[in-house]
Design an enzyme around this catalytic site. Structure first.
Site, mmCIF file in Angstrom:
data_model
loop_
_atom_site.group_PDB
_atom_site.id
_atom_site.type_symbol
_atom_site.label_atom_id
_atom_site.label_comp_id
_atom_site.label_asym_id
_atom_site.label_seq_id
_atom_site.Cartn_x
_atom_site.Cartn_y
_atom_site.Cartn_z
ATOM 1 N N LYS A 192 -17.681 -5.940 8.766
ATOM 2 C CA LYS A 192 -16.419 -6.685 9.185
ATOM 3 C C LYS A 192 -16.404 -6.436 10.251
ATOM 4 O O LYS A 192 -16.148 -5.094 10.455
ATOM 5 C CB LYS A 192 -15.730 -6.145 7.708
ATOM 6 N N HIS A 240 1.153 -1.474 -0.064
ATOM 7 C CA HIS A 240 -0.156 -0.082 -0.071
ATOM 8 C C HIS A 240 0.715 1.279 -0.026
ATOM 9 O O HIS A 240 0.542 2.472 -0.525
ATOM 10 C CB HIS A 240 -0.923 0.287 1.092
ATOM 11 N N ARG A 269 -2.350 -6.067 -8.374
ATOM 12 C CA ARG A 269 -0.834 -7.116 -8.450
ATOM 13 C C ARG A 269 -1.255 -8.126 -8.932
ATOM 14 O O ARG A 269 -0.256 -7.981 -10.466
ATOM 15 C CB ARG A 269 -1.193 -7.577 -6.654
ATOM 16 N N SER A 293 -2.951 -7.710 3.121
ATOM 17 C CA SER A 293 -3.144 -7.776 4.492
ATOM 18 C C SER A 293 -3.351 -8.555 5.282
ATOM 19 O O SER A 293 -3.121 -9.396 6.302
ATOM 20 C CB SER A 293 -4.008 -6.786 5.306
HETATM 21 P P1 ADP Z 1 -10.045 -2.304 -0.367
HETATM 22 O O1 ADP Z 1 -10.875 -3.621 0.776
HETATM 23 O O2 ADP Z 1 -9.938 -2.381 -0.600
HETATM 24 O O3 ADP Z 1 -9.109 -4.248 -1.869
HETATM 25 P P2 ADP Z 1 -6.851 -3.477 0.795
HETATM 26 O O4 ADP Z 1 -6.020 -2.507 1.681
HETATM 27 O O5 ADP Z 1 -7.268 -4.372 0.501
HETATM 28 O O6 ADP Z 1 -8.291 -3.021 0.185
HETATM 29 O O7 ADP Z 1 -6.366 -2.652 -0.431
HETATM 30 C C1 ADP Z 1 -6.612 -1.231 -1.146
HETATM 31 C C2 ADP Z 1 -5.706 -1.288 -2.425
HETATM 32 O O8 ADP Z 1 -4.521 -1.430 -2.739
HETATM 33 C C3 ADP Z 1 -6.531 -1.833 -3.459
HETATM 34 O O9 ADP Z 1 -6.551 -1.162 -5.079
HETATM 35 C C4 ADP Z 1 -5.831 -3.369 -3.854
HETATM 36 O O10 ADP Z 1 -5.726 -3.958 -4.986
HETATM 37 C C5 ADP Z 1 -4.169 -2.937 -3.427
HETATM 38 N N1 ADP Z 1 -3.259 -3.340 -2.774
HETATM 39 C C6 ADP Z 1 -2.224 -3.950 -1.539
HETATM 40 N N2 ADP Z 1 -2.196 -4.299 -1.700
HETATM 41 C C7 ADP Z 1 -1.126 -4.579 -1.988
HETATM 42 C C8 ADP Z 1 0.384 -4.200 -3.145
HETATM 43 N N3 ADP Z 1 1.483 -5.608 -2.470
HETATM 44 N N4 ADP Z 1 0.546 -3.876 -3.961
HETATM 45 C C9 ADP Z 1 0.002 -3.373 -4.749
HETATM 46 N N5 ADP Z 1 -1.529 -2.824 -4.281
HETATM 47 C C10 ADP Z 1 -1.940 -3.115 -3.792
#
Ligand code: ADP
Length: 164
Positions: A41, A17, A90, A128
């Site tokens: 959630k 992120h 990703r 995450s």
């Molecule tokens: P959500 O629940 O909205 O998917 P996340 O916190 O999991 O929220 O992710 C927010 C954004 O960051 C999403 O667009 C996700 O694809 C992106 N993201 C998560 N992990 C990574 C990573 N390792 N590299 C690039 N983008 C990521």
């Protein structure tokens, strides 16, 4: 001046992120991180905690601001005056869901566009969920998340099964 929002759950924020945040902050005049409050959630960290963590993790980036929001990303974007939603991609498996979301959002709000940033290769495996899985079994998560939340993640997981 172009403002973008980067919505997500960030439970917890990872280096993946933060990589997207740093890169988007270069592309846009202002980047507002939107921390989603999802009442369906049970996250590991409360929305206030996630906002505080992201604020601390991005304190050296001048044009980044962190807020919480509930509901649709497009409504959040509009409420901030942003015309751009940033999302990270990703693996190819992200693509299908993200494309569907982007197209739905475009239908809901034709004035708001989605841009995708591809993950830096070294973070392409990072999520995450996997961080929480590794931490739950006592694994080393220092390569995945900022130092200052490592102890807190272990503490929370030790408190019991609060994870979604
Ligand atoms: P959500 O629940 O909205 O998917 P996340 O916190 O999991 O929220 O992710 C927010 C954004 O960051 C999403 O667009 C996700 O694809 C992106 N993201 C998560 N992990 C990574 C990573 N390792 N590299 C690039 N983008 C990521």
């Amino acid at each position: 001046m172009t403002t973008a929002v980067y919505p997500g759950t960030f439970d917890p924020v990872t280096f993946g992120h933060l990589d997207i945040i740093r890169r988007a902050a270069v592309l846009y005049d202002k980047l507002i991180i939107g921390v989603l409050h999802n009442s369906e959630k049970t996250p590991l960290f409360s929305v206030e905690e996630r906002v505080n963590i992201l604020t601390k993790a991005t304190e050296d980036i001048a044009n980044v601001e962190v807020r919480s929001f509930e509901g649709l990303s497009v409504d959040f974007a509009r409420s901030t005056g942003a015309r751009v939603i940033v999302r990270g991609l990703r693996l190819i498996t992200d693509f299908e869901y993200e494309l569907q979301m982007a197209q739905t959002n475009r239908k809901l709000a034709p004035d708001v566009d989605t841009t995708f940033l591809y993950t830096s290769l070294q973070y392409s495996y990072l999520s995450s969920t996997t961080v929480k899985e590794v931490a739950r079994f006592g694994g080393d998560i220092r390569e995945f998340v900022p130092d200052f939340i490592v102890g807190e993640i272990h503490n929370k997981l030790g408190e019991g099964d609060k994870e979604s």
